[in-house]
Design a protein around this motif. Sequence first.
Motif, PDB file in Angstrom:
ATOM      1  N   GLY A 290       0.776  -1.234   0.000  1.00 17.62           N
ATOM      2  CA  GLY A 290       0.000   0.000   0.000  1.00 17.62           C
ATOM      3  C   GLY A 290       0.807   1.283   0.000  1.00 17.62           C
ATOM      4  N   GLN A 291       2.119   1.213  -0.288  1.00 19.20           N
ATOM      5  CA  GLN A 291       2.950   2.406  -0.207  1.00 19.20           C
ATOM      6  C   GLN A 291       3.529   2.834  -1.549  1.00 19.20           C
ATOM      7  OE1 GLN A 291       3.107   3.994   2.865  1.00 19.20           O
ATOM      8  NE2 GLN A 291       1.563   2.410   3.183  1.00 19.20           N
TER       9      GLN A 291
ATOM     10  N   GLY B  35      -0.249   1.773  -3.987  1.00 19.00           N
ATOM     11  CA  GLY B  35      -0.936   2.685  -3.086  1.00 19.00           C
ATOM     12  C   GLY B  35      -1.481   3.904  -3.809  1.00 19.00           C
ATOM     13  N   VAL B  36      -0.681   4.432  -4.741  1.00 20.48           N
ATOM     14  CA  VAL B  36      -1.124   5.571  -5.546  1.00 20.48           C
ATOM     15  C   VAL B  36      -2.393   5.216  -6.312  1.00 20.48           C
ATOM     16  CG1 VAL B  36      -0.536   7.091  -7.478  1.00 20.48           C
ATOM     17  CG2 VAL B  36       1.194   6.532  -5.755  1.00 20.48           C
ATOM     18  N   HIS B  37      -2.382   4.029  -6.920  1.00 20.32           N
ATOM     19  CA  HIS B  37      -3.536   3.625  -7.734  1.00 20.32           C
ATOM     20  C   HIS B  37      -4.765   3.356  -6.871  1.00 20.32           C
ATOM     21  CE1 HIS B  37      -5.318   0.969 -11.114  1.00 20.32           C
ATOM     22  NE2 HIS B  37      -5.491   2.237 -11.385  1.00 20.32           N
TER      23      HIS B  37
ATOM     24  N   LEU C 158      -5.528   4.645  -3.924  1.00 28.62           N
ATOM     25  CA  LEU C 158      -6.078   5.910  -3.459  1.00 28.62           C
ATOM     26  C   LEU C 158      -6.725   6.685  -4.597  1.00 28.62           C
ATOM     27  CD1 LEU C 158      -3.441   7.241  -0.890  1.00 28.62           C
ATOM     28  CD2 LEU C 158      -5.725   6.311  -0.438  1.00 28.62           C
TER      29      LEU C 158
ATOM     30  N   VAL D 147      -2.963   2.436   3.484  1.00 25.22           N
ATOM     31  CA  VAL D 147      -2.643   2.826   2.114  1.00 25.22           C
ATOM     32  C   VAL D 147      -2.175   4.264   2.053  1.00 25.22           C
ATOM     33  CG1 VAL D 147      -3.524   3.098  -0.224  1.00 25.22           C
ATOM     34  CG2 VAL D 147      -4.297   1.192   1.172  1.00 25.22           C
ATOM     35  N   GLY D 148      -1.009   4.453   1.445  1.00 24.93           N
ATOM     36  CA  GLY D 148      -0.505   5.800   1.236  1.00 24.93           C
ATOM     37  C   GLY D 148       0.008   6.494   2.464  1.00 24.93           C
ATOM     38  N   ARG D 149       0.117   5.798   3.593  1.00 25.10           N
ATOM     39  CA  ARG D 149       0.582   6.435   4.817  1.00 25.10           C
ATOM     40  C   ARG D 149       2.057   6.795   4.703  1.00 25.10           C
ATOM     41  NH1 ARG D 149       1.070   2.711   9.956  1.00 25.10           N
ATOM     42  NH2 ARG D 149       2.746   1.944   8.630  1.00 25.10           N
ATOM     43  N   PRO D 150       2.427   8.052   4.909  1.00 24.66           N
ATOM     44  CA  PRO D 150       3.846   8.400   4.875  1.00 24.66           C
ATOM     45  C   PRO D 150       4.554   7.841   6.097  1.00 24.66           C
ATOM     46  CG  PRO D 150       2.559  10.279   5.587  1.00 24.66           C
ATOM     47  CD  PRO D 150       1.571   9.210   5.202  1.00 24.66           C
TER      48      PRO D 150
END
Length: 273
Positions: free
Chosen positions: A11-12, A16-18, A20, A43-46
Amino acid sequence: MRIVVDHRTQGQGVEGVHLLGMAHAFERAGAAVTIVSPPGVEVGRPGAAPRQAGGLRGLWWTLAEHAPETVFELMELAYNVPAYFRIRRALRERETAFLYERYAFFHIAGALAARSANVPLVLEVNYTAATPLYRKRSRLLRPLARALERLAFDRTRLIVAVSSVLRDQVIAGGIAPDRVITLPNAADPERFRPEIPGTSVRARYGLDGARVVGFTGAFFPWHGVGLLLDALTALLHEIPDAAALLVGDGPERAALEERVRREGLERRVRFAG
């Protein structure tokens, strides 16, 4: 309207981009979205890269990278058990229009949960068992992977292939053409805005006055960055000030950099990382 989005990824990265991107698109269309992720994944968590993360996410990354392939595939199979109950619980929370799932090898939990909850399943396909992948899969469980893939595809209301090649592969596997659509990957116009001048980027990479062709993404074989270098070599005969700016990273980067050095293209190609 409510949509449940299920995946089995870290998810990173690009996935993850897709994920989100799809979730935000559903929300803009007026839907409430619930994302079902593996334990420890947001997902997408920095934050820390998976290899540096602790807890379940770090453990999953370590096993994914270092476990023997057959062992890892057995883990993928086992994940269907907790995933089924997580997805089923999400589908029960409120009336759900459909389950949108990112296809993964051996992952049939979504198909089973959707059928149990009488909710349509829309399956996003980024590869199939017939797709050459960078990660080598074991031969031992290959027949099972193909059988479970066909089971998941058969129980899907709609299959969304991200390329025409994948659509053809799905149809060749026996799925009716009217159940498969092509939805190519795209760019978010809110983040990638062509009206913004590239002056600062040109200055940073020494590209002032050049005719620049850009690539942004992961350097994997199927993205064909080598084909872009082929085109650039041919283009330089007609447009001497042509250049390429390659933004991204991946397993093909070292080979691409070596090719640029070997062919004397250092002044024409920039790797931005």
